[in-house]
Design a protein around this motif. Structure first.
Motif, PDB file in Angstrom:
ATOM      1  N   GLY A  26       0.777  -1.232   0.000  1.00 31.67           N
ATOM      2  CA  GLY A  26       0.000   0.000   0.000  1.00 31.67           C
ATOM      3  C   GLY A  26       0.803   1.274   0.000  1.00 31.67           C
ATOM      4  O   GLY A  26       0.249   2.348   0.149  1.00 31.67           O
ATOM      5  N   GLY A  27       2.114   1.191  -0.138  1.00 34.36           N
ATOM      6  CA  GLY A  27       2.937   2.387  -0.078  1.00 34.36           C
ATOM      7  C   GLY A  27       3.470   2.609   1.325  1.00 34.36           C
ATOM      8  O   GLY A  27       2.957   2.075   2.300  1.00 34.36           O
ATOM      9  N   TYR A  28       4.528   3.394   1.413  1.00 32.26           N
ATOM     10  CA  TYR A  28       5.171   3.598   2.709  1.00 32.26           C
ATOM     11  C   TYR A  28       4.388   4.566   3.589  1.00 32.26           C
ATOM     12  O   TYR A  28       3.606   5.377   3.118  1.00 32.26           O
ATOM     13  CB  TYR A  28       6.625   4.033   2.549  1.00 32.26           C
ATOM     14  N   SER A  29       4.643   4.472   4.873  1.00 34.36           N
ATOM     15  CA  SER A  29       3.956   5.271   5.879  1.00 34.36           C
ATOM     16  C   SER A  29       4.629   6.632   6.063  1.00 34.36           C
ATOM     17  O   SER A  29       5.843   6.760   5.916  1.00 34.36           O
ATOM     18  CB  SER A  29       3.977   4.527   7.216  1.00 34.36           C
ATOM     19  N   LYS A  30       3.832   7.587   6.433  1.00 28.71           N
ATOM     20  CA  LYS A  30       4.361   8.905   6.820  1.00 28.71           C
ATOM     21  C   LYS A  30       4.289   9.069   8.341  1.00 28.71           C
ATOM     22  O   LYS A  30       4.382  10.169   8.856  1.00 28.71           O
ATOM     23  CB  LYS A  30       3.557  10.001   6.124  1.00 28.71           C
ATOM     24  N   SER A  31       4.136   7.942   9.045  1.00 27.67           N
ATOM     25  CA  SER A  31       4.044   7.960  10.506  1.00 27.67           C
ATOM     26  C   SER A  31       5.241   7.303  11.180  1.00 27.67           C
ATOM     27  O   SER A  31       5.220   7.075  12.384  1.00 27.67           O
ATOM     28  CB  SER A  31       2.763   7.231  10.947  1.00 27.67           C
ATOM     29  N   THR A  32       6.296   6.995  10.426  1.00 30.90           N
ATOM     30  CA  THR A  32       7.498   6.419  11.019  1.00 30.90           C
ATOM     31  C   THR A  32       8.342   7.522  11.648  1.00 30.90           C
ATOM     32  O   THR A  32       8.192   8.701  11.323  1.00 30.90           O
ATOM     33  CB  THR A  32       8.337   5.695   9.953  1.00 30.90           C
ATOM     34  N   PHE A  33       9.252   7.148  12.523  1.00 35.15           N
ATOM     35  CA  PHE A  33      10.035   8.181  13.200  1.00 35.15           C
ATOM     36  C   PHE A  33      10.848   9.050  12.247  1.00 35.15           C
ATOM     37  O   PHE A  33      10.910  10.264  12.456  1.00 35.15           O
ATOM     38  CB  PHE A  33      10.861   7.625  14.371  1.00 35.15           C
ATOM     39  N   PRO A  34      11.432   8.551  11.139  1.00 32.40           N
ATOM     40  CA  PRO A  34      12.109   9.488  10.241  1.00 32.40           C
ATOM     41  C   PRO A  34      11.134  10.430   9.538  1.00 32.40           C
ATOM     42  O   PRO A  34      11.421  11.615   9.352  1.00 32.40           O
ATOM     43  CB  PRO A  34      12.828   8.603   9.231  1.00 32.40           C
TER      44      PRO A  34
END
Length: 184
Positions: A26-34
């Motif tokens: 589904g695509g990468y998250s924008k909620s990871t620590f980086p």
């Protein structure tokens, strides 16, 4: 505007986070620590890859990202590359980044990647604090170890969820911003 390019495996991709629940599908998250530390973010991570592939993917992305880039890499288990350690890949990417004058910050999923190799620039690393319970460890930790030992909620496939990433971003932000602002 500074772009943050993050490399790593499923932890940096954001597998099991609400905005990337199915890993690579589904695509990468924008909620990871980086991602939480960046206003302009690109993810070179992918679930299940090893350190050789992390190195290759980061370098590949940097070929077309030329200006004002900060690189953050979360190294994974050396066993994914069928290696005892990942020093070769870490040193190779470190040399590339330093030669091309990219600012960077390394961390890891598990501290088994740490070999105390004197050629590694440890000033550009962030390790998570050790567990509070003495029976667990007194060693600095990787992101996954730190999250599990501090009993953060994980998904069914054992990926730390949003609260772990938010708290990790808070822990790492001073070191990250110090590197972002430091002249090369």
């Amino acid at each position: 505007m500074t772009t943050v390019l993050a490399g790593g495996d499923s932890f940096i991709w954001g597998s099991e986070l609400a905005d990337s629940p199915h890993g690579g599908e589904g695509g990468y998250s924008k909620s990871t620590f980086p991602a939480l530390l960046a206003s302009n973010y690109i993810c070179a991570a992918y679930p299940g890859i090893g350190n050789f592939e992390i190195n290759r993917r980061v370098r590949s992305y940097l070929n077309w990202l030329k200006n004002d880039v900060v690189v953050m890499v979360c190294w994974t288990w050396p066993s994914r590359d069928e290696q005892l350690n990942s020093d070769e890949y870490i040193l190779d990417l470190q040399g590339y980044l330093e030669f091309h004058k990219f600012k960077y910050l390394f961390t890891c999923a598990d501290n088994c990647v740490i070999t105390h190799n004197s050629d590694i620039n440890w000033e550009n690393w962030f390790l998570f604090p050790p567990a509070k319970e003495s029976w667990l460890t007194t060693e600095p930790r990787g992101f996954y170890q730190w999250a599990v030992e501090n009993k953060y909620k994980c998904g069914p496939e054992q990926h730390p969820l949003e609260q772990a990433h938010r708290d990790a971003a808070t822990l790492i932000q001073d070191k990250f911003y110090e590197l972002v602002k430091k002249p090369i």
